[in-house]
Design a protein around this motif. Structure first.
Motif, PDB file in Angstrom:
ATOM      1  N   LEU A 534       0.786  -1.226  -0.005  1.00  0.00           N
ATOM      2  CA  LEU A 534      -0.131  -0.142   0.141  1.00  0.00           C
ATOM      3  C   LEU A 534       0.938   1.350  -0.071  1.00  0.00           C
ATOM      4  O   LEU A 534       0.607   2.221  -0.651  1.00  0.00           O
ATOM      5  CB  LEU A 534      -1.168   0.095   1.161  1.00  0.00           C
ATOM      6  N   ARG A 535       2.024   1.206   0.539  1.00  0.00           N
ATOM      7  CA  ARG A 535       2.950   2.393   0.758  1.00  0.00           C
ATOM      8  C   ARG A 535       3.305   2.763  -0.776  1.00  0.00           C
ATOM      9  O   ARG A 535       3.221   3.870  -1.093  1.00  0.00           O
ATOM     10  CB  ARG A 535       4.055   1.974   1.636  1.00  0.00           C
ATOM     11  N   HIS A 536       3.892   1.805  -1.665  1.00  0.00           N
ATOM     12  CA  HIS A 536       4.258   1.910  -2.627  1.00  0.00           C
ATOM     13  C   HIS A 536       3.180   2.645  -3.802  1.00  0.00           C
ATOM     14  O   HIS A 536       3.498   3.481  -4.614  1.00  0.00           O
ATOM     15  CB  HIS A 536       4.859   0.834  -3.422  1.00  0.00           C
ATOM     16  N   LEU A 537       1.925   2.101  -3.610  1.00  0.00           N
ATOM     17  CA  LEU A 537       0.880   2.253  -4.221  1.00  0.00           C
ATOM     18  C   LEU A 537       0.648   3.885  -3.934  1.00  0.00           C
ATOM     19  O   LEU A 537       0.388   4.833  -4.821  1.00  0.00           O
ATOM     20  CB  LEU A 537      -0.475   1.744  -3.881  1.00  0.00           C
ATOM     21  N   ALA A 557       3.107  10.112   4.890  1.00  0.00           N
ATOM     22  CA  ALA A 557       3.740   9.600   6.260  1.00  0.00           C
ATOM     23  C   ALA A 557       3.296   8.102   6.446  1.00  0.00           C
ATOM     24  O   ALA A 557       1.944   7.705   6.596  1.00  0.00           O
ATOM     25  CB  ALA A 557       3.326  10.493   7.440  1.00  0.00           C
ATOM     26  N   ALA A 558       4.191   7.168   6.653  1.00  0.00           N
ATOM     27  CA  ALA A 558       3.865   5.830   7.079  1.00  0.00           C
ATOM     28  C   ALA A 558       4.873   5.249   7.421  1.00  0.00           C
ATOM     29  O   ALA A 558       6.063   5.301   7.429  1.00  0.00           O
ATOM     30  CB  ALA A 558       3.683   5.285   5.382  1.00  0.00           C
ATOM     31  N   GLU A 559       4.446   4.137   8.638  1.00  0.00           N
ATOM     32  CA  GLU A 559       5.525   3.189   9.450  1.00  0.00           C
ATOM     33  C   GLU A 559       4.984   2.160   9.651  1.00  0.00           C
ATOM     34  O   GLU A 559       3.814   1.890  10.379  1.00  0.00           O
ATOM     35  CB  GLU A 559       5.972   4.304  10.617  1.00  0.00           C
ATOM     36  N   GLY A 560       5.278   1.117   9.211  1.00  0.00           N
ATOM     37  CA  GLY A 560       4.633  -0.239   9.689  1.00  0.00           C
ATOM     38  C   GLY A 560       5.003  -1.286   8.222  1.00  0.00           C
ATOM     39  O   GLY A 560       5.626  -1.048   7.390  1.00  0.00           O
ATOM     40  N   LEU A 596      -0.652   6.523   6.330  1.00  0.00           N
ATOM     41  CA  LEU A 596      -1.039   5.286   6.465  1.00  0.00           C
ATOM     42  C   LEU A 596      -0.319   4.786   7.887  1.00  0.00           C
ATOM     43  O   LEU A 596       0.474   5.065   8.543  1.00  0.00           O
ATOM     44  CB  LEU A 596       0.010   4.333   5.637  1.00  0.00           C
ATOM     45  N   HIS A 597      -1.514   3.806   8.579  1.00  0.00           N
ATOM     46  CA  HIS A 597      -1.480   3.327   9.783  1.00  0.00           C
ATOM     47  C   HIS A 597      -1.502   1.980   9.896  1.00  0.00           C
ATOM     48  O   HIS A 597      -2.456   1.460   9.081  1.00  0.00           O
ATOM     49  CB  HIS A 597      -2.537   3.864  10.732  1.00  0.00           C
ATOM     50  N   ASP A 598      -0.676   1.115  10.232  1.00  0.00           N
ATOM     51  CA  ASP A 598      -0.572  -0.266  10.310  1.00  0.00           C
ATOM     52  C   ASP A 598      -1.399  -0.522  11.868  1.00  0.00           C
ATOM     53  O   ASP A 598      -0.564  -0.529  12.891  1.00  0.00           O
ATOM     54  CB  ASP A 598       0.892  -0.857  10.531  1.00  0.00           C
ATOM     55  N   GLU A 599      -2.250  -1.477  11.549  1.00  0.00           N
ATOM     56  CA  GLU A 599      -3.266  -1.807  12.894  1.00  0.00           C
ATOM     57  C   GLU A 599      -3.453  -3.241  13.019  1.00  0.00           C
ATOM     58  O   GLU A 599      -4.382  -3.615  13.085  1.00  0.00           O
ATOM     59  CB  GLU A 599      -4.627  -1.013  12.906  1.00  0.00           C
ATOM     60  N   GLY A 600      -2.539  -3.981  12.302  1.00  0.00           N
ATOM     61  CA  GLY A 600      -2.437  -5.445  12.454  1.00  0.00           C
ATOM     62  C   GLY A 600      -3.130  -5.857  11.210  1.00  0.00           C
ATOM     63  O   GLY A 600      -2.660  -5.746  10.063  1.00  0.00           O
ATOM     64  N   PRO A 684       0.335 -14.142   4.437  1.00  0.00           N
ATOM     65  CA  PRO A 684       1.787 -14.641   4.395  1.00  0.00           C
ATOM     66  C   PRO A 684       2.592 -14.313   5.530  1.00  0.00           C
ATOM     67  O   PRO A 684       1.836 -13.366   6.590  1.00  0.00           O
ATOM     68  CB  PRO A 684       2.090 -13.872   2.899  1.00  0.00           C
ATOM     69  N   ASP A 685       3.795 -14.846   5.621  1.00  0.00           N
ATOM     70  CA  ASP A 685       4.541 -14.222   6.567  1.00  0.00           C
ATOM     71  C   ASP A 685       4.834 -12.702   6.408  1.00  0.00           C
ATOM     72  O   ASP A 685       4.995 -12.010   5.410  1.00  0.00           O
ATOM     73  CB  ASP A 685       6.087 -14.943   6.474  1.00  0.00           C
ATOM     74  N   ARG A 686       4.649 -11.980   7.574  1.00  0.00           N
ATOM     75  CA  ARG A 686       4.655 -10.614   7.622  1.00  0.00           C
ATOM     76  C   ARG A 686       6.276 -10.135   7.715  1.00  0.00           C
ATOM     77  O   ARG A 686       7.069 -10.681   8.537  1.00  0.00           O
ATOM     78  CB  ARG A 686       3.897 -10.059   8.575  1.00  0.00           C
ATOM     79  N   ALA A 687       6.459  -9.034   7.139  1.00  0.00           N
ATOM     80  CA  ALA A 687       7.875  -8.501   7.314  1.00  0.00           C
ATOM     81  C   ALA A 687       7.762  -7.069   7.085  1.00  0.00           C
ATOM     82  O   ALA A 687       6.705  -6.576   6.517  1.00  0.00           O
ATOM     83  CB  ALA A 687       8.874  -8.825   6.418  1.00  0.00           C
ATOM     84  N   VAL A 688       8.574  -6.250   7.694  1.00  0.00           N
ATOM     85  CA  VAL A 688       8.405  -4.723   7.606  1.00  0.00           C
ATOM     86  C   VAL A 688       9.162  -4.222   6.454  1.00  0.00           C
ATOM     87  O   VAL A 688      10.200  -4.624   6.009  1.00  0.00           O
ATOM     88  CB  VAL A 688       8.858  -4.052   9.079  1.00  0.00           C
ATOM     89  N   HIS A 689       8.462  -3.506   5.798  1.00  0.00           N
ATOM     90  CA  HIS A 689       8.927  -3.043   4.296  1.00  0.00           C
ATOM     91  C   HIS A 689       8.912  -1.372   4.563  1.00  0.00           C
ATOM     92  O   HIS A 689       8.191  -0.839   4.806  1.00  0.00           O
ATOM     93  CB  HIS A 689       8.111  -3.430   3.248  1.00  0.00           C
TER      94      HIS A 689
END
Length: 689
Positions: A534-537, A557-560, A596-600, A684-689
């Motif tokens: 979503l950040r790239h989009l 602004a995005a972190e997660g 952008l907010h990462d809420e799980g 899928p397995d999650r990783a921080v990008h």
């Protein structure tokens, strides 16, 4: 012109179909007067306002007449044509529906008005003494018997006269003076008789003979006050020897008259004091026991007659009220266009109006005393459970809808909307059930026609939008080819660029129309999820917006972790619509922020801009199609008002939501929540990008 001249008096003119046809011009005139009060119809010329309505009324009359003729007339396509004409005039669906509602109201109102129109010497002495004793004793007995008989006769005559005085009338005001005059004439010493009746805690003079001025003045006493009030409070007779000077007597009329003897008796009924009767004399200081006994007897008889008169008066009042109520009820039943009925606890009809009788296919008199099952056996299984529920629970059932055929049209499904309510006595006991039933068959038909018209319009928009793409693509291809060609003058190049820009904007509008059509008719905008960031989009969308809005500041602004399963193209369209909307409705020197907010399992996207807030009256419908964020907006790039509608459709297609908040202090923020993975998609397995 008289009413008969307008409507006619012949039997056939009571038929609705004939009524509509013969009064078509008046119906349209009444309708035009009502609809001209609505803003959307004020500017239309009369020909455009009426357009197909005269033909529609004629066709409605033909369809109504099939109830009698058995024909198969229909409205065919007239309503659709009318609705499309209104669409061409700029009306929306609510406005078209409002026109139909007003037309039906005018027809029913004018049609209702139409059909409206109780030692041995010592022994001898002893014997003589015995004889005298016996003679004297016999005389005493005879005198007593005679007096008793005379008194009894007087009493019986007086009582008979009292009864005769009351004979033939139940009106107390009429016979009370007659009763008092009988009492007055029965005793020679009596020259005034007065009757006070109780009204709550007050005794008021109702009749008097000899002291008529007491009636005229409305003389009254409280219970326990004065001569009569004391008698009422003590519940026993009382006598005074000089009423004119006795402090217990409060009446100035009695004092002025110089009354001496005054005797009063309470009127008792069922242990309750209902009044006081008194007799007075200006010649005697006291009344004989015979007179007082007679007076008490007469008062007793009079009490019974007064109570009887009071009961009769109450019954007359109740009967009059009931008659008035029933007359009013019958008037309402007769005048009401809806079907009305009252039933007892056995579900037998007590009262019905003509509308219900006509609906059931039987005259009004045929319903009385018969059950629902007897009158409408085909509908009874639907109606009786509802009526019994009202009787059992005492609750009102509203908006009960049911459908069935009728005896006159067994193959035609009719629709009814009914309210059923308990009929109660004053003590709250349920005595029966009432019903108000409205035939909504035509309303249902109109709803279906309007729905089909709306669907046709939306399909039409979709087809036209799709077919416009080919010529538009040709225009854009040609224009782009010209831009790449050599030797074109600079002035021509500027015009070609304008063609390209306008064509691209038209392309976006066509795309919005197609998305709108898919959203309304195709079960939502289709999506094709795939793994995306979503950040790239979002960054890509901001780059495109910067090209179209040079000089504007766009911040991200995005972190997660922002990986998930979505349709990248559709999310780019969602973000682009929100970004363009924020840029269009904010000052040129203010930034637009994407956060952008990462809420799980859920990601939250916020698009914020400064500037004037969205008016509160527009916020509730901001995501509806063909709406704009600012009322009356004429922004050159504002498009068709479908951008936010498409944003909502895309969010919902991904299982997400979109909402907005706007205020003077905080600006405007659109918030989109998206599940990271749709149903059936393994995370899928999650990783921080």
């Amino acid at each position: 012109m008289s009413k008969n001249e307008v409507f006619g008096t012949e039997q056939e003119r009571l038929e609705l179909g004939t009524f509509i046809r013969e009064n078509r011009n008046r119906l349209l005139q009444e309708w035009e007067g009502a609809v001209r009060q609505l803003p959307f119809a004020r500017e239309l010329s009369r020909p455009r306002l009426l357009d197909h309505l005269p033909d529609l009324l004629d066709r409605i009359a033909q369809v109504v007449e099939t109830v009698r003729t058995g024909g198969h007339e229909s409205l065919e396509d007239l309503p659709e044509v009318h609705a499309l004409e209104r669409l061409d005039s700029g009306f929306d669906l609510d406005e078209v529906a409002g026109e139909y509602a007003l037309l039906r109201g005018c027809i029913l109102q004018l049609y209702a008005e139409h059909i409206d129109k109780a030692g041995a010497a010592s022994l001898a002495v002893a014997m003589r003494e015995v004889v005298r004793f016996n003679r004297t004793f016999d005389e005493a007995v005879a005198a007593a018997v005679s007096r008793y008989a005379r008194a009894r006769e007087r009493t019986l005559v007086a009582l008979d006269r009292i009864s005769e005085a009351a004979l033939g009338t139940e009106d107390a005001d009429t016979f009370l003076p007659k009763l008092l005059r009988v009492m007055l004439e029965t005793a020679e010493a009596v020259d005034s008789v007065t009757l006070l009746l109780r009204e709550g805690e007050v005794l008021r003079v109702h009749a008097s003979v000899g002291l008529e001025e007491l009636v005229a003045s409305g003389f009254s006493l409280r219970m326990g006050e004065g001569f009569s009030g004391t008698i009422a409070a003590e519940r026993r007779p009382r006598e005074v020897r000089s009423a004119a000077t006795d402090p217990l007597v409060k009446s100035e009329a009695v004092r002025a008259r110089g009354t001496r003897a005054l005797y009063g008796v309470p009127l008792l009924h069922a242990g309750e004091v209902i009044g006081v009767a008194s007799m007075g004399s200006r010649t005697a200081f006291e009344f004989s026991n015979e007179d007082k006994l007679l007076f008490r007897a007469m008062v007793s008889r009079a009490t019974a007659l007064i109570v009887q008169a009071q009961l009769a008066a109450r019954e007359r009042v109740v009967e009059r009220q009931q008659a008035e109520t029933l007359a009013l009820l019958d008037s309402l039943l007769a005048a009401a266009p809806a079907c009305l009925a009252l039933l007892d606890t056995d579900l037998r009809y007590l009262r019905v109006n003509e509308a219900l009788a006509a609906s059931n296919g039987s005259p009004v008199e045929a319903h009385v005393g018969r059950t629902v099952a007897e009158m409408v056996p085909d509908r009874a299984p639907l109606i009786e459970p509802l009526l019994r529920r009202v009787l059992e629970t005492g609750e009102t059932l509203r908006a009960q809808e049911f459908s069935a055929g009728t005896d006159t049209e067994p193959h035609t499904v009719h629709h009814w909307l009914a309210d059923y309510f308990p009929v109660r006595a004053r003590d709250g006991q349920v005595l029966g059930v009432g019903g108000v039933v409205v035939d909504i068959t035509e309303h249902k038909r109109q709803e279906e026609r309007l729905r089909q018209t709306a669907e046709f319009r939306e399909r039409f928009l979709g087809v036209v939008s799709h077919d416009l793409r080919n010529p538009l693509n040709a225009i854009l291809l040609s224009a782009n080819a010209l831009l790449r060609a050599e030797g074109i003058p600079a002035s021509h190049t500027k015009m070609v660029r304008r063609i390209v820009t306008s064509g691209e904007r038209m392309g976006r509008m066509i795309g919005e129309l197609l998305d709108f059509t898919r959203g309304r008719l195709g079960g939502g905008i289709p999506i094709h999820p795939q793994r995306a960031n979503l950040r790239h989009l979002c960054r890509h969308v901001l780059e495109e917006l910067e090209i179209g809005f040079p000089g504007r500041e766009l911040r991200l602004a995005a972190e997660g972790d922002f990986l998930g399963e979505w349709d990248p193209d559709r999310l780019a369209q969602l973000l682009g619509n929100l970004g363009k909307n924020a840029l269009d409705y904010s000052p040129a020197d203010s930034p637009v922020d994407f956060t952008l907010h990462d809420e799980g399992d859920t990601l939250r996207v916020e698009v914020h801009n400064e500037g004037p807030p969205i008016p509160s009256q527009l916020l509730a419908g901001i995501f509806e199609p063909f709406r704009r964020a600012v009322e009356g907006d004429a922004h050159p790039t504002s498009g068709l008002g479908l951008g936010l509608f498409i944003v909502q459709e895309i969010a919902q297609a991904h299982g997400g939501t979109v909402e907005v908040r706007s205020s003077e202090a905080d600006g405007t923020t659109f918030t989109v929540r998206l599940p990271r993975h749709g149903a059936g998609v393994q995370a899928p397995d999650r990783a921080v990008h």
